[in-house]
Design a protein around this motif. Sequence first.
Motif, PDB file in Angstrom:
ATOM      1  N   PRO A 168      12.668  -5.147  20.260  1.00  0.00           N
ATOM      2  CA  PRO A 168      11.889  -4.109  20.330  1.00  0.00           C
ATOM      3  C   PRO A 168      12.696  -3.148  21.538  1.00  0.00           C
ATOM      4  O   PRO A 168      12.891  -1.760  21.172  1.00  0.00           O
ATOM      5  N   HIS A 211       9.488   0.811  15.931  1.00  0.00           N
ATOM      6  CA  HIS A 211       9.747  -0.599  15.327  1.00  0.00           C
ATOM      7  C   HIS A 211       8.531  -1.487  15.169  1.00  0.00           C
ATOM      8  O   HIS A 211       7.685  -1.798  15.771  1.00  0.00           O
ATOM      9  N   THR A 241       6.193  -1.143  18.708  1.00  0.00           N
ATOM     10  CA  THR A 241       6.831   0.084  19.671  1.00  0.00           C
ATOM     11  C   THR A 241       7.323   1.191  18.916  1.00  0.00           C
ATOM     12  O   THR A 241       8.020   1.245  18.011  1.00  0.00           O
TER      13      THR A 241
END
Length: 438
Positions: free
Chosen positions: A418, A428, A436
């Motif tokens: 991430p 993500h 994220t």
Amino acid sequence: MRVVMIGSGYVGLVSGACLADFGHRVICVDKSPDKIDALERGEVPIFEPGLEQIIAQNTTAGRLGFSLDLPRAVADADVVFIAVGTPSRRGDGHADLSYVYAAAREIAAAVTGFTVVVTKSTVPVGTGDEIERIFRDEFPEKDIVVVSNPEFLREGAAITDFKRPDRIVIGTDDERAIDIMREVYRPLYLNEAPLYFCERRTSELIKYAANAFLAMKITFINEIADLCEQLGADVQKVAKGIGMDKRIGDKFLHAGPGYGGSCFPKDTLALVKTAQDHNSPLRLIETTVAINDNRKRAMGRKVIAACGGAVRGKKVALLGLTFKPNTDDMRDAPSITIVQALLDAGADVHVFDPEGMEAAKSVLGPVTYGDSPYAIVDGAEAVVVVTEWEEFRALDFRELKARMAKPVIVDLRNIYKPEEMVKYGFSHFPIGKRITKA
């Protein structure tokens, strides 16, 4: 030894080539003229790392041959392996054994002298008994022993698995057959390959039980991944933490979009049906099958959610189509269900896979195929990692982002960190971890 392999599909071709590499004289038989012609030209119809080289070496050395003529091939064989397909039977989910029984009858009609007939195909418990009954009733004059010897080959690592196996399960109590099977696998003795002899029915069940347990393990960690997403935990760290316990182990604890391939889907279903028929239902395996089917559909919804809840008219790019890397096998691949969900929602789907696109064309709907990861992402609103091919791990994320309409990555295999995705400006969406956003 004179070995014949009936069926030149994945199991038959890998097993036959490896046995020839041991020094045995092997003939692989198939009913498809196109397949046999291709093999004789040196063209291997499946992708498996290392297989093409082994086939070439052993055909050149004269140890490996291919034939359409089953009676001629098996007439003087010491051992004949049945490695034909046992797909799920249409309508009820039982294993379709018609190819196995047809091969058994052809073999029995042609063999001369004492012969060991080995079922390497994955077959339900009792199949060896039925083959033996066929031989006894229809060919009583023939001296044939039926043995179970299930395969435990992982696609993408099949050569290593055959030559350095965890175990070789052999189901027979016939001393002559035991001697033959010891000789077949004698070249592995220097590697201390564990030959495990047991009753034939036990051997047949070992194969199904092993695949069902591994499928259940995958499904378990996938459900834990869903819980991690709700609780803010990290499924990869959970998997590592529990996998360090030697009683559990770290294999098959990688969360993802669900299992697929040639074995787990059909074998779990066949085991469930067998158990139901014998009034001994396997509730854990029944639930595993249902959860896995639902999970594949849920992955389509996950992609749509990452695209803001709607994908109609939007371009979505999929990296990877095969059920796992290092194979061209599309059987029951999660990508099939994911693609269909996106198409049903109106998405413009573009796909790339290093080896599986030809096979995919017969099972996917109207998608656009590209010749590289970068070729399919121009104007895409999301990139979805479906199969964890090595080449996807080191993409140029700057170029990827520059080509995309929106920097969104749906990472269904958790191959990216991430913090790396945030650094490159991507939102993500992993499995079993916090989302994220850029």
